[in-house]
Design a protein around this motif. Structure first.
Motif, short mmCIF file in Angstrom:
data_model
loop_
_atom_site.label_atom_id
_atom_site.label_comp_id
_atom_site.label_asym_id
_atom_site.label_seq_id
_atom_site.Cartn_x
_atom_site.Cartn_y
_atom_site.Cartn_z
N GLU A 275 -0.59 0.79 -18.12
CA GLU A 275 -0.62 1.83 -17.09
C GLU A 275 -0.40 1.25 -15.70
OE1 GLU A 275 -4.32 3.86 -17.83
OE2 GLU A 275 -3.51 4.89 -19.58
N ARG A 276 -1.03 0.11 -15.42
CA ARG A 276 -0.85 -0.51 -14.10
C ARG A 276 0.59 -0.99 -13.92
NH1 ARG A 276 -0.42 0.04 -9.60
NH2 ARG A 276 -0.55 -1.70 -8.18
N MET B 267 2.96 0.22 -11.02
CA MET B 267 3.38 -0.79 -10.06
C MET B 267 4.88 -0.76 -9.85
SD MET B 267 2.87 -4.92 -10.12
CE MET B 267 1.11 -4.78 -10.43
#
Length: 108
Positions: free
Chosen positions: A55-56, A60
């Motif tokens: 998810e990050r 990002m």
């Protein structure tokens, strides 16, 4: 996350990024099939970190595109450095896949 196996984490990230029938499905059962010695609490902890990394990473890429513009070498290098700072267990192969998926989502 401390005390987690980097090999299991990288394999779990591969599972988390799958498309098709497994798209966004929980990875715990598939991770258990690949690593049957893991206890339930270990599976949960590994799966949680894999999902967080995925998810990050996706988010990002979108953030970096907004900051730097179109995807390219500079964007990938910043993405790779930032991801590996938080999740040093991610293989180069999975890092590339995560970046590609993040670009796909950002351009959608």
């Amino acid at each position: 996350m401390e005390g987690l196996d980097p090999v299991v984490l990288d394999a779990g990230l591969t599972l988390a990024m799958e498309w098709g029938e497994a798209f966004l499905q929980p990875i715990g059962p598939r991770l258990h099939a690949a690593f049957p010695a893991l206890r339930e609490d270990e599976l949960v902890r590994h799966a949680k970190d894999c999902r967080a990394a995925m998810e990050r990473g996706h988010a990002m890429v979108g953030e970096l595109i907004a900051e730097l513009g179109e995807p390219g070498d500079q964007l990938y290098e910043r993405f790779a450095a930032q991801m590996l700072a938080g999740w040093p267990w991610i293989s180069r192969e999975n890092l590339g896949r995560l970046y590609s998926q993040g670009c796909y989502y950002a351009m959608k």
